[in-house]
Design a protein around this motif. Structure first.
Motif, PDB file in Angstrom:
ATOM      1  N   ILE A 160       0.837  -1.208   0.000  1.00  0.00           N
ATOM      2  CA  ILE A 160       0.000   0.000   0.000  1.00  0.00           C
ATOM      3  C   ILE A 160       0.871   1.256   0.000  1.00  0.00           C
ATOM      4  O   ILE A 160       0.688   2.166  -0.815  1.00  0.00           O
ATOM      5  N   LEU A 161       1.848   1.303   0.908  1.00  0.00           N
ATOM      6  CA  LEU A 161       2.729   2.471   0.997  1.00  0.00           C
ATOM      7  C   LEU A 161       3.580   2.621  -0.264  1.00  0.00           C
ATOM      8  O   LEU A 161       3.810   3.734  -0.746  1.00  0.00           O
ATOM      9  N   TRP A 162       4.053   1.485  -0.801  1.00  0.00           N
ATOM     10  CA  TRP A 162       4.893   1.504  -2.008  1.00  0.00           C
ATOM     11  C   TRP A 162       4.116   2.049  -3.207  1.00  0.00           C
ATOM     12  O   TRP A 162       4.595   2.922  -3.932  1.00  0.00           O
ATOM     13  N   VAL A 163       2.906   1.535  -3.400  1.00  0.00           N
ATOM     14  CA  VAL A 163       2.077   1.993  -4.526  1.00  0.00           C
ATOM     15  C   VAL A 163       1.736   3.476  -4.361  1.00  0.00           C
ATOM     16  O   VAL A 163       1.863   4.271  -5.309  1.00  0.00           O
ATOM     17  N   LYS A 164       1.320   3.866  -3.176  1.00  0.00           N
ATOM     18  CA  LYS A 164       0.947   5.264  -2.906  1.00  0.00           C
ATOM     19  C   LYS A 164       2.107   6.202  -3.232  1.00  0.00           C
ATOM     20  O   LYS A 164       1.960   7.177  -3.978  1.00  0.00           O
ATOM     21  N   LYS A 165       3.277   5.893  -2.683  1.00  0.00           N
ATOM     22  CA  LYS A 165       4.458   6.754  -2.873  1.00  0.00           C
ATOM     23  C   LYS A 165       4.866   6.798  -4.348  1.00  0.00           C
ATOM     24  O   LYS A 165       5.141   7.872  -4.907  1.00  0.00           O
ATOM     25  N   SER A 166       4.891   5.636  -4.989  1.00  0.00           N
ATOM     26  CA  SER A 166       5.326   5.555  -6.392  1.00  0.00           C
ATOM     27  C   SER A 166       4.406   6.356  -7.310  1.00  0.00           C
ATOM     28  O   SER A 166       4.868   7.110  -8.173  1.00  0.00           O
ATOM     29  N   LEU A 167       3.100   6.191  -7.114  1.00  0.00           N
ATOM     30  CA  LEU A 167       2.144   6.891  -7.984  1.00  0.00           C
ATOM     31  C   LEU A 167       2.141   8.392  -7.714  1.00  0.00           C
ATOM     32  O   LEU A 167       1.993   9.197  -8.646  1.00  0.00           O
ATOM     33  N   GLU A 168       2.300   8.769  -6.451  1.00  0.00           N
ATOM     34  CA  GLU A 168       2.374  10.205  -6.122  1.00  0.00           C
ATOM     35  C   GLU A 168       3.580  10.857  -6.791  1.00  0.00           C
ATOM     36  O   GLU A 168       3.529  12.027  -7.186  1.00  0.00           O
ATOM     37  N   GLU A 169       4.666  10.075  -6.912  1.00  0.00           N
ATOM     38  CA  GLU A 169       5.896  10.597  -7.530  1.00  0.00           C
ATOM     39  C   GLU A 169       5.916  10.386  -9.045  1.00  0.00           C
ATOM     40  O   GLU A 169       6.888  10.737  -9.714  1.00  0.00           O
ATOM     41  N   GLY A 170       4.845   9.778  -9.576  1.00  0.00           N
ATOM     42  CA  GLY A 170       4.744   9.561 -11.017  1.00  0.00           C
ATOM     43  C   GLY A 170       5.695   8.504 -11.554  1.00  0.00           C
ATOM     44  O   GLY A 170       6.016   8.485 -12.748  1.00  0.00           O
ATOM     45  N   LYS A 171       6.156   7.636 -10.690  1.00  0.00           N
ATOM     46  CA  LYS A 171       7.087   6.576 -11.109  1.00  0.00           C
ATOM     47  C   LYS A 171       6.355   5.485 -11.892  1.00  0.00           C
ATOM     48  O   LYS A 171       5.216   5.153 -11.576  1.00  0.00           O
ATOM     49  N   GLU A 172       7.049   4.923 -12.886  1.00  0.00           N
ATOM     50  CA  GLU A 172       6.523   3.762 -13.614  1.00  0.00           C
ATOM     51  C   GLU A 172       6.663   2.536 -12.715  1.00  0.00           C
ATOM     52  O   GLU A 172       7.771   2.232 -12.256  1.00  0.00           O
ATOM     53  N   ILE A 173       5.572   1.839 -12.431  1.00  0.00           N
ATOM     54  CA  ILE A 173       5.679   0.611 -11.632  1.00  0.00           C
ATOM     55  C   ILE A 173       4.993  -0.556 -12.343  1.00  0.00           C
ATOM     56  O   ILE A 173       3.976  -0.386 -13.012  1.00  0.00           O
ATOM     57  N   GLN A 174       5.600  -1.708 -12.198  1.00  0.00           N
ATOM     58  CA  GLN A 174       5.025  -2.943 -12.726  1.00  0.00           C
ATOM     59  C   GLN A 174       4.578  -3.793 -11.541  1.00  0.00           C
ATOM     60  O   GLN A 174       5.342  -3.989 -10.593  1.00  0.00           O
ATOM     61  N   VAL A 175       3.356  -4.285 -11.606  1.00  0.00           N
ATOM     62  CA  VAL A 175       2.808  -5.040 -10.477  1.00  0.00           C
ATOM     63  C   VAL A 175       2.299  -6.399 -10.956  1.00  0.00           C
ATOM     64  O   VAL A 175       1.603  -6.500 -11.967  1.00  0.00           O
ATOM     65  N   VAL A 176       2.668  -7.418 -10.212  1.00  0.00           N
ATOM     66  CA  VAL A 176       2.385  -8.812 -10.579  1.00  0.00           C
ATOM     67  C   VAL A 176       0.881  -9.105 -10.522  1.00  0.00           C
ATOM     68  O   VAL A 176       0.194  -8.711  -9.574  1.00  0.00           O
ATOM     69  N   LEU A 231      -5.443   8.353  -6.964  1.00  0.00           N
ATOM     70  CA  LEU A 231      -4.198   8.564  -7.709  1.00  0.00           C
ATOM     71  C   LEU A 231      -4.328   8.005  -9.123  1.00  0.00           C
ATOM     72  O   LEU A 231      -5.003   6.998  -9.340  1.00  0.00           O
ATOM     73  N   SER A 232      -3.680   8.653 -10.067  1.00  0.00           N
ATOM     74  CA  SER A 232      -3.690   8.187 -11.450  1.00  0.00           C
ATOM     75  C   SER A 232      -2.977   6.843 -11.562  1.00  0.00           C
ATOM     76  O   SER A 232      -1.921   6.630 -10.965  1.00  0.00           O
TER      77      SER A 232
END
Length: 298
Positions: free
Chosen positions: A177-193, A245-246
């Motif tokens: 939850i914290l990882w997704v929140k922080k990553s999306l707030e910072e606009g980072k590209e994330i890949q999730v299984v 979050l987007s």
């Protein structure tokens, strides 16, 4: 009732100390290796305890004579267990032998924490009767600890859980939850299984389940987890939706794209009928769990 907890600096340990001291019904001895890292000192006694040292366990249990011991201490980093096998075995198995011995000698009820990783993930979600078949050294170590308890002559319970998430004081490990929140707030590209399934467990729910077992001295194996069977990608989507979050920088992927030392079971998760029936256990939904974390972040 006098309860002794091992691993009180960890996520579950901290939540148990908070829950038990808040309710104020029991005497509590909180133990952990090294110094007490809890942000408050009232309502319990703290003892430094390394559970890989038999003499330390014997001395502390003899001194306090707890009615119930809850063993939350373990090496839970699955990849670390794969590479540091001796340390993993000492903490996850040998230490449990010592706790069994002390429990027998001083007539304590032992509650051992276990994991969905004792299963191969080919046939989840699982009930308490399902056949174990671990695919990692971590899973092997936790299953070996279960077998020691099953063969012991003490009063015992095993609480199995899945993917515990929460926020604790002074802890470096994040959660999805914290990882997704922080990553999306910072606009980072994330890949999730999106090809693994779990029933993620709010740490507060696991603490409550453990206390319910301890208060009833309920013998046997209990599944204590969340109720929602989700992939990490589904957890990420729910997190993004909650925090508005987007999701444009988030893409789904499969586990073959990640290089991990230890193999993971594809589909675990737990059936909670027994815990609901015998303990009146009632976990939060995943969305409710996100809200608990959001309130704590504030």
């Amino acid at each position: 009732m006098k309860i002794l907890i091992t691993g009180s600096n960890g996520l579950l340990g901290q939540k148990l100390v908070q829950l038990i001291t808040r309710e104020g019904k029991h005497e509590l001895i909180a133990t952990a290796r090294g110094e007490n890292r809890l942000p408050f000192e009232k309502g319990y006694i703290f003892e430094s305890l390394d559970i890989t040292k038999e003499a330390e366990i014997e001395a502390i249990v003899k001194k306090h004579q707890p009615e119930v011991i809850i063993n939350t201490a373990a090496m839970t980093n699955v990849d670390q267990c794969e590479t540091e096998r001796e340390d993993c075995w000492n903490l996850n198995v040998t230490a449990v032998e010592y706790l069994i011995k002390a429990s027998k000698k001083h007539n304590a009820f032992l509650l051992q924490l276990s994991t969905d990783f004792i299963f191969d993930g080919e046939d989840g979600p699982y009930d308490e009767e399902a056949e174990a078949n671990p695919v990692s050294y971590y899973g092997e170590s936790k299953l070996a600890a279960e077998q020691l308890i099953l063969e012991s002559k003490i009063d015992w319970s095993i609480a199995r859980t899945v993917l515990v998430y929460g926020i604790a004081h002074d802890m470096s490990r994040s959660n999805i939850i914290l990882w997704v929140k922080k990553s999306l707030e910072e606009g980072k590209e994330i890949q999730v299984v999106d090809d693994q399934w779990r029933t993620p467990t709010l740490a507060e729910d696991l603490a409550k389940g453990c206390l319910l077992i301890a208060e009833k001295k309920a013998k046997g194996i209990f599944n204590i987890s969340g109720d929602d069977l989700l992939t990490p990608y589904e957890m990420a989507v729910k997190t993004a939706e909650f925090f508005k979050l987007s999701q444009s920088s988030m893409t789904k992927t499969d586990s073959t794209k990640f290089k991990q030392t230890a193999k993971r079971p594809p589909k675990t998760g737990f059936i909670l009928d027994k815990a609901k029936r015998e303990l009146s256990y009632k976990p939060h939904t995943f969305e409710e769990g996100i809200k608990v974390l959001a309130d704590q972040i504030k």
